[in-house]
Every structure is written in structure tokens, then in C-alpha cells.
Design a protein around this motif. Structure first.
Motif, short mmCIF file in Angstrom:
data_model
loop_
_atom_site.label_atom_id
_atom_site.label_comp_id
_atom_site.label_asym_id
_atom_site.label_seq_id
_atom_site.Cartn_x
_atom_site.Cartn_y
_atom_site.Cartn_z
N SER A 1 0.80 -1.22 0.00
CA SER A 1 0.00 0.00 0.00
C SER A 1 0.84 1.27 0.00
O SER A 1 0.73 2.09 -0.90
N PHE A 2 1.67 1.49 1.03
CA PHE A 2 2.39 2.75 1.10
C PHE A 2 3.67 2.59 1.90
O PHE A 2 3.91 1.59 2.56
N LYS A 3 4.51 3.65 1.84
CA LYS A 3 5.69 3.78 2.70
C LYS A 3 5.67 5.17 3.32
O LYS A 3 5.17 6.13 2.71
N TYR A 4 6.22 5.27 4.53
CA TYR A 4 6.46 6.59 5.11
C TYR A 4 7.76 7.13 4.54
O TYR A 4 8.73 6.39 4.34
N SER A 5 7.80 8.42 4.29
CA SER A 5 8.96 8.97 3.60
C SER A 5 10.20 9.07 4.47
O SER A 5 11.28 9.34 3.97
N ASN A 6 10.08 8.86 5.79
CA ASN A 6 11.29 8.80 6.61
C ASN A 6 11.71 7.35 6.85
O ASN A 6 12.58 7.07 7.67
N ASP A 7 11.08 6.41 6.13
CA ASP A 7 11.42 5.00 6.28
C ASP A 7 11.15 4.30 4.95
O ASP A 7 10.12 3.65 4.78
N HIS A 8 12.10 4.45 4.02
CA HIS A 8 11.92 3.86 2.70
C HIS A 8 12.10 2.35 2.72
O HIS A 8 11.88 1.69 1.71
N ARG A 9 12.51 1.79 3.85
CA ARG A 9 12.80 0.36 3.93
C ARG A 9 11.61 -0.47 4.35
O ARG A 9 11.68 -1.69 4.37
N THR A 10 10.50 0.16 4.69
CA THR A 10 9.34 -0.58 5.18
C THR A 10 8.11 -0.33 4.31
O THR A 10 7.72 0.81 4.09
N MET A 11 7.52 -1.42 3.81
CA MET A 11 6.27 -1.35 3.04
C MET A 11 5.12 -1.71 3.97
O MET A 11 5.21 -2.64 4.78
N TYR A 12 4.04 -0.97 3.86
CA TYR A 12 2.86 -1.23 4.68
C TYR A 12 1.72 -1.79 3.83
O TYR A 12 1.56 -1.43 2.66
N GLY A 13 0.96 -2.69 4.46
CA GLY A 13 -0.19 -3.29 3.79
C GLY A 13 -1.38 -3.35 4.72
O GLY A 13 -1.23 -3.59 5.92
N PRO A 14 -2.59 -3.13 4.22
CA PRO A 14 -3.80 -3.12 5.06
C PRO A 14 -4.15 -4.50 5.60
O PRO A 14 -3.89 -5.52 4.95
N TYR A 15 -4.73 -4.51 6.79
CA TYR A 15 -5.18 -5.75 7.41
C TYR A 15 -6.48 -6.20 6.76
O TYR A 15 -7.41 -5.39 6.60
N PHE A 16 -6.56 -7.46 6.39
CA PHE A 16 -7.76 -7.99 5.74
C PHE A 16 -8.78 -8.43 6.79
O PHE A 16 -8.83 -9.59 7.21
N GLY A 17 -9.60 -7.50 7.22
CA GLY A 17 -10.65 -7.77 8.19
C GLY A 17 -12.01 -7.91 7.55
O GLY A 17 -12.13 -8.28 6.37
N ASN A 18 -13.06 -7.58 8.30
CA ASN A 18 -14.43 -7.77 7.83
C ASN A 18 -14.75 -6.94 6.59
O ASN A 18 -15.49 -7.39 5.71
N ALA A 19 -14.22 -5.73 6.52
CA ALA A 19 -14.54 -4.88 5.37
C ALA A 19 -13.99 -5.48 4.08
O ALA A 19 -14.65 -5.42 3.03
N VAL A 20 -12.79 -6.04 4.14
CA VAL A 20 -12.20 -6.65 2.95
C VAL A 20 -12.93 -7.95 2.61
O VAL A 20 -13.12 -8.30 1.45
N ARG A 21 -13.36 -8.67 3.65
CA ARG A 21 -14.16 -9.88 3.41
C ARG A 21 -15.45 -9.54 2.67
O ARG A 21 -15.83 -10.20 1.69
N ASP A 22 -16.14 -8.48 3.09
CA ASP A 22 -17.36 -8.06 2.41
C ASP A 22 -17.08 -7.61 0.98
O ASP A 22 -17.86 -7.87 0.07
N LEU A 23 -15.96 -6.93 0.82
CA LEU A 23 -15.55 -6.49 -0.52
C LEU A 23 -15.38 -7.70 -1.43
O LEU A 23 -15.89 -7.72 -2.57
N TYR A 24 -14.69 -8.71 -0.93
CA TYR A 24 -14.46 -9.93 -1.72
C TYR A 24 -15.77 -10.66 -2.03
O TYR A 24 -16.00 -11.09 -3.18
N ARG A 25 -16.63 -10.79 -1.04
CA ARG A 25 -17.88 -11.53 -1.25
C ARG A 25 -18.77 -10.84 -2.27
O ARG A 25 -19.53 -11.50 -3.00
N THR A 26 -18.71 -9.54 -2.33
CA THR A 26 -19.46 -8.81 -3.35
C THR A 26 -18.81 -8.96 -4.71
O THR A 26 -19.48 -9.23 -5.72
N ALA A 27 -17.49 -8.79 -4.77
CA ALA A 27 -16.79 -8.80 -6.06
C ALA A 27 -16.78 -10.18 -6.71
O ALA A 27 -16.84 -10.29 -7.95
N GLU A 28 -16.70 -11.24 -5.91
CA GLU A 28 -16.58 -12.58 -6.52
C GLU A 28 -17.86 -13.06 -7.19
O GLU A 28 -17.85 -14.03 -7.94
N ARG A 29 -18.96 -12.38 -6.96
CA ARG A 29 -20.20 -12.79 -7.61
C ARG A 29 -20.58 -11.86 -8.75
O ARG A 29 -21.65 -12.00 -9.36
N ALA A 30 -19.70 -10.93 -9.07
CA ALA A 30 -19.98 -9.97 -10.16
C ALA A 30 -19.83 -10.64 -11.53
O ALA A 30 -19.00 -11.53 -11.70
#
Length: 346
Positions: free
Chosen positions: A317-346
Motif C-alpha cells: 500500500s504505502f511507505k512513510y517517507s522517513n522510512d523507505h525500507r518498510t512497506m505497509y499493507g492493510p489488514y484484511f478484516g471484515n470490510a475486505v471480506r465483504d468487498l471480496y464476497r461482493t466482487a466474486e459474484r460480479a
């Protein structure tokens, strides 16, 4: 919106106007959908792909942009959209800125160890083959008149057509949806062994669509079949998991396109992720030197290097500009589960 840059940068009414599912089958949870305009079969020439700008990982002071590029974009997102800007990111404003072999002899053990990829690395070319080389690919898209590149993964789904990437590789937060969106699985040094799969429907979580909230920087795209073949029938798909335990060893893949990389090869990082020390997101951070263009690349836990299979539990997803060595990624919780359940039936 958290004050981090996305890598690009509402409600049910807007979702309906943009082509949400019929009232008989409403979306699950807070999901926003868009009917994609089809990419021209001749739009993404090799020349256009080579010129596409990698989506930036860092925010900063917005440069002077042509009005069409800067229109309706928040300042942090504008800085990422400027062609060439991602190669020299500025500091983010307002933050403190952030083949399996049989073991037989001692010689055989040495050869096996040498052949296996490192289980901890901040950036290494993936040369072990396996499913991940087919399911991971590059995304090419146009946003506000500028051609960009990201990374993404094919996942198992009911429709057999689903791609998961970063939200900012689909929609610029509260701004525009991407156009000419095409997924090229198995991309390698210009080769497109499975062709390009254009988007037909796009999905993001409501908090991303309304404010570019980095905790929800996930996009899912149902693609058209190609010559009558569904995406995952052609390349396979990684399983996706939700509410995973935090701090599990993770492999992150992508096609970084800013120096010292050129977007032509699949690279990966591997290690144990940690929480966001800035406290600005619920994301996890992974030691990773991959640059712009890796946005949306899959994070796989429970990953087997011999088969190239794992469970998709986040995306770059993103990096902080004072730490180019670390990549951040969002936690796949309920919102992402709902996103997937909607998208997979499209």
C-alpha cells in the motif's frame, strides 16, 4: 483520511449511479462498485506500457500540475500522480514520516539450500517459479489522463475472474475511477504469456472511496474472459484469507518500476511484519525495498516457495517517507471480506 500517501489516492446512492448490483442482490457491507469502461484492444501497446508511470509510494508537497491532472485530487495524491515524481519522492507533509529435491548426500543438501529462495529478504528477484509467477502480474491503467502501472494477483473466486490489488490502483480515493484498466498475469520482461485481461467491474470499500482511508486501501476487479477463458482457468488463483493472525511470516511480491528496478521482473520481500509504529493505521509493515510500481502486489502468508502458493492476506500500500525500507499493507478484516464476497459474484 489518514495523512499518508496512498499510492493513488459513496454511499449507496453513488454506488447505484455507478452500476451497483441489482436491488435483489445488494452489496455486502460498505462496498462501492463501478462498471468499467472497456480498454481498447490496441490501447496498451508495448510502447505505452514502457512509458507508464509507476504509482508512487510516498506523499509530499504537490508539484505544479496541468489542471486536468490535479483536478479533484487531494494534495498528497496529486504529488503521486505527477509523471516522474515517484522516482524522487518528497517528505510527506504533516507526519513524522514512515524446487523441492530429495535429500541424499551432503552435496545434495548444499545444492538444495542454494536453489531455495531466501526466507528473509528486503528485495530479491523471484526465480523459483511456481504458481506465484502466473497469478501475479502487472496492472496498467489510466487515471486523469496519465498512464500508470501497479501490481496485482489473481485469486480464487466464484466468478473465476477476480483480481486483487491496492485501492489506489483502482480509484483515487474520493476522486476518479481508473480507466483502460488491464491485468497482465505472468508478465516477464515484456512477455505477456496469458495476454491482458481488461476490467469489467471494479470494487473498493466505502471508506476508501469517500476519503482514501489507508486502512481500506484494497481494490478488487472482475475482469473479462479472454478468448472465452476465465482468468483463473488460465493462470490459477491464490486463496484469500481474512482476519489472519498478525505477525505471521509473509512474502510480498510485485513489479517495482522506479530505480534501481524497471518493472520488468517479479521481485519479492519476505519477513515477519509488525504494526505501524506511527500509530496512524492498522496496517502491518514489512521490511521491503521495493519501489513504486509494486503497489497492489500480493502479500502471501503460509507461503510454500516450492509450489509458489500461499494465502493472500494483504497488498502493498504505502511507505512513510522517513522510512523507505518498510512497506505497509492493510489488514484484511471484515470490510475486505465483504468487498471480496461482493466482487466474486460480479
Amino acid at each position: 483520511m489518514t495523512p499518508s500517501l496512498p499510492l493513488l489516492a459513496v454511499t449507496a446512492l453513488v454506488a447505484g449511479l455507478l452500476g451497483a448490483p441489482s436491488p435483489e442482490v445488494p452489496p455486502l457491507g460498505d462496498v462501492v462498485e463501478h462498471v468499467a469502461g472497456h480498454a481498447s484492444g490496441i490501447y496498451w501497446t508495448p510502447q505505452r506500457m514502457a512509458r507508464a508511470v509507476p504509482v508512487g509510494l510516498l506523499g509530499g508537497t504537490p508539484p505544479v500540475l496541468p489542471p486536468v491532472v490535479g483536478a479533484a485530487l487531494p494534495p498528497a495524491a496529486r504529488s503521486a500522480l505527477a509523471p516522474g515524481h515517484a522516482a524522487q519522492p518528497a517528505a510527506r507533509t504533516g507526519t513524522t514520516q514512515t524446487t523441492r529435491t530429495t535429500r541424499t548426500t551432503g552435496t545434495g543438501r548444499t545444492r538444495q539450500a542454494a536453489a531455495m529462495p531466501p526466507v528473509t529478504t528486503s528485495g530479491t528477484r523471484w526465480a523459483a517459479g511456481g504458481s506465484v509467477t502466473r497469478t501475479t502480474g502487472r496492472v496498467f491503467l489510466t487515471l486523469n489522463g496519465v498512464d500508470f502501472s501497479c501490481s496485482a494477483s489473481a485469486v480464487r473466486s466464484a466468478n473465476r475472474d477476480l483480481v486483487v490489488t491496492a485501492g489506489h490502483c483502482v480509484k483515487d480515493g474520493a476522486g476518479a475511477w481508473a480507466e483502460n484498466w488491464t491485468f497482465v498475469p505472468g508478465y516477464d520482461e515484456g512477455r505477456q504469456p496469458y495476454g491482458g485481461f481488461p476490467a469489467r467491474r471494479m470494487f473498493v470499500a466505502g471508506p476508501w472511496s469517500r476519503s482514501g482511508n489507508d486502512d481500506y486501501d484494497v481494490g478488487m476487479v472482475a475482469v473479462d474472459d479472454l478468448d472465452g477463458q476465465h482468468l483463473t482457468d488460465a493462470v490459477g488463483g491464490q486463496p484469500i484469507g481474512f482476519a489472519p493472525p498478525r505477525g505471521r511470516r509473509t512474502y510480498g511480491f510485485g513489479f517495482p518500476a522506479d530505480p534501481p528496478y524497471d518493472g520488468e521482473r517479479l521481485l519479492y520481500c519476505a519477513g515477519v511484519p509488525h504494526g505501524d509504529p506511527q500509530g496512524q493505521t492498522r496496517d502491518q509493515g514489512l521490511r521491503c525495498d521495493l519501489t513504486a510500481g509494486a503497489s497492489g502486489g500480493p502479500w502471501l502468508s503460509g507461503f510454500d516457495p516450492a509450489s509458489g502458493r500461499g494465502t493472500l492476506t494483504s497488498v502493498s500500500s504505502f511507505k512513510y517517507s522517513n522510512d523507505h525500507r518498510t512497506m505497509y499493507g492493510p489488514y484484511f478484516g471484515n470490510a475486505v471480506r465483504d468487498l471480496y464476497r461482493t466482487a466474486e459474484r460480479a
